[in-house]
Design an enzyme around this catalytic site. Structure first.
Site, PDB file in Angstrom:
ATOM      1  CG  HIS A  75      -2.090  -0.946   1.097  1.00  0.00           C
ATOM      2  ND1 HIS A  75      -3.083  -0.811   0.158  1.00  0.00           N
ATOM      3  CD2 HIS A  75      -2.401  -2.069   1.808  1.00  0.00           C
ATOM      4  CE1 HIS A  75      -3.960  -1.805   0.293  1.00  0.00           C
ATOM      5  NE2 HIS A  75      -3.565  -2.586   1.278  1.00  0.00           N
ATOM      6  CG  ASP A 124      -3.064  -3.721   5.416  1.00  0.00           C
ATOM      7  OD1 ASP A 124      -2.160  -2.864   5.530  1.00  0.00           O
ATOM      8  OD2 ASP A 124      -4.169  -3.479   4.896  1.00  0.00           O
ATOM      9  CD  GLU A 125      -5.862  -5.542   2.025  1.00  0.00           C
ATOM     10  OE1 GLU A 125      -6.995  -6.027   2.101  1.00  0.00           O
ATOM     11  OE2 GLU A 125      -5.660  -4.373   1.648  1.00  0.00           O
ATOM     12  CG  ASN A 126       3.766  -7.258   0.416  1.00  0.00           C
ATOM     13  OD1 ASN A 126       3.710  -6.938  -0.774  1.00  0.00           O
ATOM     14  ND2 ASN A 126       4.843  -7.792   0.960  1.00  0.00           N
TER      15      ASN A 126
END
Length: 635
Positions: A209, A272-274
């Site tokens: 992100h 998060d969300e890598n």
């Protein structure tokens, strides 16, 4: 107008300012002008405030927020161990002010109060859509009113880097479209929050992100640039390169700058969300993994986080991050913020990590207040923890992600539902009467409007805009029985970007339909009274007739408004299904059983009406199905 406040015991400017705000708000609630200054002599006061000692120089989760309030027929006394407790108690006094047939007053009462959880937060994403300082301030006022104590400020994303860095100015110059907070504005928000007993925890998401970081500093990324600010929503590939030493040098300087700006002991690193795609495609990263015996990307991110933790510790900060940072190699001083749920939170607690719950508190999911209210940090998997493990569950945080909010509608998405979450995190676990929660939530919503939140007023303005030169009433009647589609189903109907206007009916419609909830209760009450009790059905008939006839009033408004054109089928569906409800009442009042074929036809109609139209749901459908079923079963 003779009401006066005196401050005894420990006194500081923060208490004096709190008293001035209290008296100003009391004047707004009552229409009575009051002096905004405390008197020096308690004998002259109606309310005496007794603070026992100074609070912490920098508020932490260890702050004592307890207070005692005693109201007699003649006077009231508020006492607390610290200024934070005084702030909480003053909010309770304002909640207790009520109007009767003689005057405004407080009930004679004794309250000894303290929070159940030490972490009661609200996260606001200011990146996907820009949310300016005035919107943050009014939401801080709302947080204070419901005794929340942590503002989690999400400041960096793929879509924008929203804070001034004097060390690395290209972060905001190239990564923000010119929409960012100066450091002076940050200090203004910090002071505003501290005055209201609210900590501010900044979040800079990494290693994923991070697209907006790379616009100005592409050398931080795993893959070569150039990069540009992301305009779409979702999970994107760009990620910081954990194999480059210059990345950690950059972060050391940046975090050092931000650590001086933000006084809170915790610093949120996201995590998060890598998706790991850039890491998998990088020969350099793969060689680094092999050289350091790092088996997979999860372990590689743990390596990155360990290096990040060293930097944070150097600058006097403790790490907090989302579920993905949980790894046994990290020290137990970090905090896990769980978006995955109680099972993830319990796993962290068993391993010795403190945590907070956000699963169940995602405001952008458009869930009902009841569903948020029923989510508890110590339920499901966490309910089975032992007492020591339960003590590691610090509380929870509501999350306002900003894909579909702007400064105009953000308050309608946060309030009043967040007040239900605030109660869950403050009050005892056995306070969970949903019906009574809704009764009290209505009063709190009006109070929040009084202090300056726009969840009521801005919705009215948005509905007026949709109606154009026509009266907005018929649009409101339709909107009142609708809700936006839930969770992340909205983008399925059209392509959204950060430039897409959020000015449609779905944006002006509340996350929860009060009208549909009340109608459902009326249906249940009427059917419980028996099909022969015709008087039970008249309120239902009146309401259904109003909704049915609203379609004709809406037609000319829809014809003149391109923004409302998509609502034509919605309005026609509402006209059709309310007609179904009226037919069901005819059968019920006549005491006759509706034909089976009629039931099949109407059920088919209602099934079609359940499907989203214009990204909206018609919320009276389940109650109408109850009427159809009852009509078919009537004898």
């Amino acid at each position: 107008g003779t009401f006066r406040v005196a401050v005894a015991g420990f006194r500081e400017s923060r208490i004096d300012r709190a008293v001035a705000r209290f008296l100003q708000r009391l004047g707004q609630q009552t229409g009575i002008p009051f002096s905004n200054e405390a008197v020096s002599d308690p004998a002259q006061a109606t309310l005496t405030i007794q603070c026992k000692a100074a609070g912490e120089p920098v508020q932490s989760m260890r702050a004592d927020e307890s207070y005692s309030l005693e109201v007699t027929r003649r006077s009231a006394q508020l006492s607390a161990p610290s200024p934070i407790g005084i702030l909480r108690g003053l909010e309770t006094v304002l909640q207790l002010v009520d109007l009767d047939d003689e005057s405004f007053g407080l009930p004679v009462v004794r309250i000894d109060d303290h929070p159940r959880f030490v972490w009661r937060g609200l996260m606001i994403d200011v990146c996907r859509h820009w949310i300016p300082i005035e919107a943050l301030k009014r939401n801080l006022d709302g947080m204070a009113a419901v005794k929340m104590n942590v503002f989690h400020w999400h400041l960096s994303e793929d879509q924008g880097f929203r804070i001034e860095s004097k060390t690395f100015p290209k972060l905001q110059e190239m990564g923000s479209d010119g929409k960012y907070f100066t450091q002076d504005q940050v200090k203004e928000v910090l002071a505003y929050a501290r005055d209201r007993g609210i900590r501010v925890v900044p979040e800079f998401d990494m290693p994923g992100h991070t697209t907006a970081w790379f616009v100005g500093y592409p050398e931080l990324a795993t893959a070569p640039g150039p990069y540009q600010i992301e305009r779409d929503w979702g999970i994107f590939d760009p990620a910081m390169d954990p194999s480059k030493e210059k990345v950690y040098q950059f972060l050391d300087a940046f975090i050092g700058e931000m650590a001086k700006l933000f006084p809170d002991e915790y610093f949120h690193i996201g995590g998060d969300e890598n998706n790991g795609k850039q890491w998998n495609a990088s020969a350099g990263v793969q060689a680094f993994k092999k050289e350091h015996n790092i088996p997979d990307n999860h372990a590689l991110q743990a390596y990155f986080n360990k290096r990040l933790l060293e930097i944070l510790t150097k600058h006097g900060k403790k790490m907090i991050g989302w579920d993905e940072i949980l790894h046994p190699d990290l020290p137990k001083s970090i905090i896990i913020q769980s978006w995955r749920g109680q099972a993830s939170l319990a796993q962290a607690a068993r391993q010795g990590f403190a945590g907070i719950l956000s699963n169940g508190y995602y405001l952008d999911y458009m869930w009902t207040a009841a569903r948020h209210y029923e989510a508890d940090p110590l339920s499901k998997a966490t309910a089975n923890l032992n007492n020591e493990e339960k003590s590691r569950v610090l509380g929870g945080e509501a999350c306002m992600w900003a894909e579909f909010v702007t400064p105009e509608d953000i308050d309608t998405r946060i309030w009043p539902r967040t007040a239900a979450i605030a109660e869950r995190l403050w009050s005892p676990a056995d306070v969970k009467d949903v019906k009574d929660m809704y009764r009290r939530l209505e009063a709190v919503s009006k109070d929040l409007d009084t202090i300056g939140l726009t969840h009521l007023s801005n919705r009215t303005r948005m509905l007026r805009r949709l109606a154009g030169d026509h009266p907005a009433g018929p649009v409101r009647i339709l909107s009142d029985i609708l809700e936006p589609v839930k969770e992340y189903n909205r983008p399925a109907t059209q392509h959204y970007t950060s430039f897409t206007p959020l000015n449609r009916l779905v944006d002006a419609t509340r996350p929860e339909s009060k009208a549909a909830r009340q109608f459902s209760l009326l249906v249940d009450q009427a059917l419980a009274g028996g099909s022969g009790a015709k008087s039970n059905f008249q309120p239902l008939r009146d309401q259904l007739t109003r909704w049915r006839d609203n379609g004709a009033r809406l037609d000319p408004i829809i014809a003149d408004s391109f923004l409302l054109r998509e609502a034509k089928s919605l309005s026609e569906t509402v006209t059709a299904i309310t007609g179904t409800g009226l037919q069901a009442l005819d059968y019920l009042e006549a005491g006759k059983s509706a034909p089976e074929e009629w039931k099949k036809e109407q059920t088919s109609l209602l099934d079609r009406a359940k499907k989203p139209q214009a990204e909206l749901l018609i919320m009276i459908v389940p109650a109408l199905q109850k009427l159809v079923n009852a009509a078919a079963a009537a004898r």
